[in-house]
Design an enzyme around this catalytic site. Structure first.
Site, PDB file in Angstrom:
ATOM      1  N   HIS A   1     -24.540  46.849  -7.041  1.00 20.89           N
ATOM      2  CA  HIS A   1     -25.276  47.108  -5.678  1.00 20.89           C
ATOM      3  C   HIS A   1     -24.856  48.611  -5.134  1.00 20.89           C
ATOM      4  O   HIS A   1     -23.780  48.869  -5.363  1.00 20.89           O
ATOM      5  CB  HIS A   1     -24.327  46.156  -4.975  1.00 20.89           C
ATOM      6  CG  HIS A   1     -24.958  44.542  -5.163  1.00 20.89           C
ATOM      7  ND1 HIS A   1     -25.884  44.262  -5.966  1.00 20.89           N
ATOM      8  CD2 HIS A   1     -24.582  43.446  -4.497  1.00 20.89           C
ATOM      9  CE1 HIS A   1     -25.833  42.962  -6.016  1.00 20.89           C
ATOM     10  NE2 HIS A   1     -25.239  42.347  -4.996  1.00 20.89           N
TER      11      HIS A   1
ATOM     12  N   CYS B   1     -20.921  40.144  -2.193  1.00 22.06           N
ATOM     13  CA  CYS B   1     -20.568  41.363  -3.095  1.00 22.06           C
ATOM     14  C   CYS B   1     -21.179  42.664  -2.371  1.00 22.06           C
ATOM     15  O   CYS B   1     -20.683  43.683  -2.827  1.00 22.06           O
ATOM     16  CB  CYS B   1     -21.344  41.023  -4.250  1.00 22.06           C
ATOM     17  SG  CYS B   1     -22.830  40.242  -4.186  1.00 22.06           S
TER      18      CYS B   1
HETATM   19  N1  LIG Z   1     -23.670  37.203  -8.814  1.00 18.57           N
HETATM   20  C1  LIG Z   1     -22.944  37.960  -7.937  1.00 18.57           C
HETATM   21  O1  LIG Z   1     -22.775  39.012  -7.935  1.00 18.57           O
HETATM   22  C2  LIG Z   1     -21.874  37.241  -6.868  1.00 18.57           C
HETATM   23  C3  LIG Z   1     -21.308  37.714  -5.939  1.00 18.57           C
HETATM   24  C4  LIG Z   1     -20.549  37.302  -5.102  1.00 18.57           C
HETATM   25  C5  LIG Z   1     -20.340  35.862  -5.015  1.00 18.57           C
HETATM   26  N2  LIG Z   1     -21.162  35.175  -6.010  1.00 18.57           N
HETATM   27  C6  LIG Z   1     -21.411  33.803  -5.918  1.00 18.57           C
HETATM   28  O2  LIG Z   1     -20.943  32.859  -6.971  1.00 18.57           O
HETATM   29  C7  LIG Z   1     -21.580  31.830  -7.061  1.00 18.57           C
HETATM   30  C8  LIG Z   1     -22.021  31.863  -8.455  1.00 18.57           C
HETATM   31  O3  LIG Z   1     -22.941  32.749  -8.838  1.00 18.57           O
HETATM   32  P1  LIG Z   1     -23.328  33.407 -10.168  1.00 18.57           P
HETATM   33  O4  LIG Z   1     -24.309  34.471  -9.905  1.00 18.57           O
HETATM   34  O5  LIG Z   1     -22.568  33.354 -11.108  1.00 18.57           O
HETATM   35  O6  LIG Z   1     -24.779  32.147 -10.497  1.00 18.57           O
HETATM   36  P2  LIG Z   1     -25.176  31.712 -11.739  1.00 18.57           P
HETATM   37  O7  LIG Z   1     -25.226  32.694 -12.752  1.00 18.57           O
HETATM   38  O8  LIG Z   1     -26.435  31.102 -11.456  1.00 18.57           O
HETATM   39  O9  LIG Z   1     -24.264  30.543 -12.283  1.00 18.57           O
HETATM   40  C9  LIG Z   1     -23.880  29.247 -11.665  1.00 18.57           C
HETATM   41  C10 LIG Z   1     -23.134  28.556 -12.415  1.00 18.57           C
HETATM   42  O10 LIG Z   1     -22.763  27.232 -11.552  1.00 18.57           O
HETATM   43  C11 LIG Z   1     -22.538  26.113 -12.489  1.00 18.57           C
HETATM   44  N3  LIG Z   1     -22.824  24.963 -11.847  1.00 18.57           N
HETATM   45  C12 LIG Z   1     -24.241  24.560 -11.192  1.00 18.57           C
HETATM   46  N4  LIG Z   1     -24.115  23.237 -10.844  1.00 18.57           N
HETATM   47  C13 LIG Z   1     -22.847  22.864 -11.199  1.00 18.57           C
HETATM   48  C14 LIG Z   1     -22.106  21.744 -10.483  1.00 18.57           C
HETATM   49  N5  LIG Z   1     -22.566  20.713  -9.974  1.00 18.57           N
HETATM   50  N6  LIG Z   1     -20.495  21.762 -11.087  1.00 18.57           N
HETATM   51  C15 LIG Z   1     -20.148  22.900 -11.676  1.00 18.57           C
HETATM   52  N7  LIG Z   1     -20.827  23.830 -11.839  1.00 18.57           N
HETATM   53  C16 LIG Z   1     -22.020  23.814 -11.545  1.00 18.57           C
HETATM   54  C17 LIG Z   1     -23.658  26.743 -13.409  1.00 18.57           C
HETATM   55  O11 LIG Z   1     -23.474  25.740 -14.702  1.00 18.57           O
HETATM   56  P3  LIG Z   1     -24.483  25.618 -15.676  1.00 18.57           P
HETATM   57  O12 LIG Z   1     -24.775  26.745 -16.595  1.00 18.57           O
HETATM   58  O13 LIG Z   1     -24.120  24.077 -16.286  1.00 18.57           O
HETATM   59  O14 LIG Z   1     -25.867  25.335 -14.942  1.00 18.57           O
HETATM   60  C18 LIG Z   1     -23.400  28.007 -13.734  1.00 18.57           C
HETATM   61  O15 LIG Z   1     -21.940  28.300 -14.437  1.00 18.57           O
HETATM   62  C19 LIG Z   1     -22.584  31.589  -6.028  1.00 18.57           C
HETATM   63  O16 LIG Z   1     -21.764  30.881  -4.970  1.00 18.57           O
HETATM   64  C20 LIG Z   1     -22.926  32.965  -5.561  1.00 18.57           C
HETATM   65  O17 LIG Z   1     -23.130  33.295  -4.250  1.00 18.57           O
HETATM   66  C21 LIG Z   1     -22.064  35.736  -6.868  1.00 18.57           C
END
Ligand SMILES: NC(=O)c1ccc[n+]([C@@H]2O[C@H](COP(=O)([O-])OP(=O)(O)OC[C@H]3O[C@@H](n4cnc5c(N)ncnc54)[C@H](OP(=O)(O)O)[C@@H]3O)[C@@H](O)[C@H]2O)c1
Length: 344
Positions: free
Chosen positions: A242, A129
């Site tokens: 950011h 990001c």
């Molecule tokens: N946040 C950002 O700005 C951003 C930007 C670019 C990329 N990313 C990437 O996007 C991804 C998610 O980020 P996030 O910020 O949304 O994280 P988050 O808020 O922690 O959410 C994680 C998600 O993954 C799910 N999950 C966990 N274990 C799983 C499994 N075994 N099978 C299927 N789903 C599962 C969780 O479900 P539960 O609710 O059931 O736990 C939740 O829906 C990461 O790889 C991160 O590096 C994030």
């Protein structure tokens, strides 16, 4: 392809939730939607448009039945699910860093390198990001003069870590204001009323993995291994968006007004630059919007061919979910989604 079936893996997370909002706002043409998350969330109902959709596990059967799997969960989940999706003829659009540097996986910001989508083999990766807004401004500018070096310092919000980090910042902020003890879990130190020059693990060279991603991903997206990037990535107690202080060294001199002129009509970029009237990009203004905001454009007084600027972008939207949807829209337009068009 005019419409599609999709699975959102990580639908309950920070990116997944924003993904559902954007898909609805843009009227992304979905025939059927499957929402997947961990066992913790199975059965939970999420709203999409006027429907309630039950969360399920991401199984091979789900992946087999959809055209796109948007994966925003974790690197481990992506490493398992993205190849499985591709095996079932489904295009995985992956938000994690697991495949970004894989030579067979295009790493795409549609405004910059949409042509790379033609070479996908079932997995397309979304950049970090903080890389996305950087390449959005570098790409049009390098057509005026090639870019030799970029020094970028980021100020990254807690939702870049995920939902749990946002909750932790709120709890800590309240604890500080109430003079109560602080607990920390998501970061090595307190994030409320603090800044951490530490995002992802430190590497042998003293940079963090996040900082090295900004170099490697920029070079891959721009197809230019000569552009050098030195980043310092800092976590700040901001909820969403950011910010980046960017210093660019060009091959030839370029003026701030030329920079403004080049960037002001580019899709996805909005100039917010009237500092004498206190107008400049801020996270609170970028949050919830689609544009990369650019301001404080000025000559870098430390280098004759240098330009400095301040750039802010919603990390959950253009930094993640919006970019994913734009990739899918572009792939549908280019007709490179059906398995028969990419499995060769
Ligand atoms: N946040 C950002 O700005 C951003 C930007 C670019 C990329 N990313 C990437 O996007 C991804 C998610 O980020 P996030 O910020 O949304 O994280 P988050 O808020 O922690 O959410 C994680 C998600 O993954 C799910 N999950 C966990 N274990 C799983 C499994 N075994 N099978 C299927 N789903 C599962 C969780 O479900 P539960 O609710 O059931 O736990 C939740 O829906 C990461 O790889 C991160 O590096 C994030």
């Amino acid at each position: 392809m005019n419409s599609c079936k999709i699975a959102v893996v990580g639908a309950t997370g920070a990116v997944g939730q924003v993904f559902l909002d954007i898909a609805e706002q843009r009227n992304f043409p979905i025939d059927e939607i499957r929402l997947c998350a961990s066992t913790r969330s199975v059965g939970k109902k999420l709203r999409f448009k006027s429907q309630e959709v039950a969360v399920e596990l991401c199984t091979p059967e789900v992946l087999d039945e959809v055209d796109f799997a948007f994966i925003s969960a974790s690197g481990d989940v992506s490493r398992e699910m993205a190849p499985l999706a591709a095996k079932h003829g489904t295009v995985a659009i992956d938000d994690s860093s697991a495949f970004r540097m894989d030579v067979d996986v295009p790493l795409v910001v549609p405004e910059v390198n949409a042509d790379d989508l033609s070479n996908h083999k079932g997995i397309v990766a979304i950049p970090n990001c903080s890389t996305t807004p950087l390449v959005m401004v570098l790409n049009p500018l390098r057509k005026k003069s090639s870019i030799k070096r970029v020094v970028v310092d980021t100020f990254q919000s807690v939702t870049g870590t995920g939902t749990a980090a946002l909750i932790e910042m709120k709890h800590q902020s309240k604890a500080v204001l109430d003079d109560n003890p602080i607990t920390t879990k998501e970061y090595p130190h307190q994030i409320a009323f603090n800044v951490l020059p530490h995002i992802e693990p430190f590497q042998e060279n003293g940079y963090t993995r996040e900082e090295m991603k900004m170099l490697y991903e920029t070079q891959k997206i721009l197809h230019d291994s000569n552009i050098l990037v030195s980043a310092t990535c800092v976590r700040v107690p901001v909820a969403v968006s950011h910010s980046e202080a960017i210093h660019i060294e060009f091959q030839d001199p370029i003026t701030p007004s030329e920079v403004t002129e080049i960037l002001e009509n580019k899709p996805g970029i909005r100039i917010v630059d009237d500092p004498f009237s206190d107008v400049y990009p801020m996270p609170i203004d970028a949050a919830g919007g689609d544009d990369v905001l650019v301001g404080r454009i000025r000559k870098d007084i430390s280098h004759p061919n240098g330009i400095a600027m301040w750039v802010v972008c919603d990390n959950l939207r253009k930094g993640a979910a919006l970019n994913a949807i734009q990739i899918a829209e572009e792939m549908m337009k280019r007709d490179v989604v059906s398995e028969s068009n990419w499995r060769k």
